[in-house]
Motif scaffolding. Structure first.
Motif, mmCIF file in Angstrom:
data_model
loop_
_atom_site.group_PDB
_atom_site.id
_atom_site.type_symbol
_atom_site.label_atom_id
_atom_site.label_comp_id
_atom_site.label_asym_id
_atom_site.label_seq_id
_atom_site.Cartn_x
_atom_site.Cartn_y
_atom_site.Cartn_z
ATOM 1 N N GLU A 187 0.909 -1.285 0.013
ATOM 2 C CA GLU A 187 -0.058 0.152 -0.093
ATOM 3 C C GLU A 187 0.718 1.044 0.018
ATOM 4 O OE1 GLU A 187 -2.886 2.356 3.119
ATOM 5 O OE2 GLU A 187 -3.261 0.021 2.836
ATOM 6 N N PHE A 188 1.824 1.292 0.888
ATOM 7 C CA PHE A 188 2.804 2.396 1.046
ATOM 8 C C PHE A 188 3.670 2.763 -0.233
ATOM 9 C CE2 PHE A 188 2.899 2.563 5.965
ATOM 10 C CZ PHE A 188 1.651 2.873 6.062
ATOM 11 N N ALA A 189 3.921 1.396 -0.600
ATOM 12 C CA ALA A 189 4.976 1.546 -2.083
ATOM 13 C C ALA A 189 4.119 1.845 -3.192
ATOM 14 C CB ALA A 189 5.545 0.290 -2.382
ATOM 15 N N GLY A 190 2.868 1.649 -3.222
ATOM 16 C CA GLY A 190 2.151 2.289 -4.301
ATOM 17 C C GLY A 190 1.630 3.604 -4.265
ATOM 18 N N PHE A 191 1.999 4.177 -3.060
ATOM 19 C CA PHE A 191 1.543 6.017 -3.003
ATOM 20 C C PHE A 191 2.945 6.720 -2.761
ATOM 21 C CE2 PHE A 191 0.888 9.679 -0.337
ATOM 22 C CZ PHE A 191 0.176 10.192 -1.187
#
Length: 179
Positions: free
Chosen positions: A54-58
């Motif tokens: 999730e974080f790596a996608g943002f």
């Protein structure tokens, strides 16, 4: 030895899943300062697979977002049994072997604390293994009724209240440590 500090947004009924869907109406400067205080004490992030994805996608795609310099620049340790690599986000390292032993080894290193955000399954496992030194719960004045909870039944994890602060929004910042 490094401390392991876990921080979670949580509802009154214990739900910590998908805080982006319910927590922002309660976010204010007081909560921002509490979250910043956790990050400022750490030089490493520990994330489970779902939170890392999730974080790596943002964060890498939003370098101008508030906090992006910290999120992108901080060393990240990732616990996953399904990921082959974590090259999608700078400064990420996939932990090898048994997650509990890998975290124990990371804590034995020098430097500032290791911080966690989200990662419910990992947080539960590390609490049961007595590896979490501080559990920061930002308890929101809302009951959600459904969703993944921090404690989903069966766990016996004795904790001691270290401090508590009530924010003007009604959010309670409770800090727990091992009992």
């Amino acid at each position: 030895m490094k401390k392991l500090i876990s921080g979670l947004f949580i509802s009154l009924d214990g739900v910590a899943e998908a805080p982006a869907d319910w927590h922002f109406p309660y976010f204010n400067d007081e909560m921002g300062a509490a979250v910043d205080a956790i990050w400022s004490r750490s030089d490493t992030m520990l994330l489970g697979r779902k939170s890392w994805q999730e974080f790596a996608g943002f964060w890498p795609q939003n370098p101008d977002a508030e906090g992006a310099d910290v999120m992108n620049g901080t060393r990240k340790l990732v616990v996953s049994s399904t990921l082959d690599n974590v090259d999608a986000w700078l400064n990420s390292t996939l932990l090898e072997g048994d997650p509990i032993e890998a975290v124990r080894k990371a804590k034995a290193g020098e430097g500032k604390a290791i911080s966690m955000s989200g990662s419910l399954t990992l947080t539960r496992s590390l609490l049961q293994a007595k590896l979490v030194d501080e559990l920061h719960l930002l308890i929101h004045p809302i009951a959600l009724g459904s969703g993944a909870r921090l404690f989903d039944g069966g766990e016996h994890v004795p904790l001691a209240l270290l401090s508590s602060t009530t924010f003007s929004t009604g959010v309670l910042h409770a800090v727990y440590g091992p009992a």
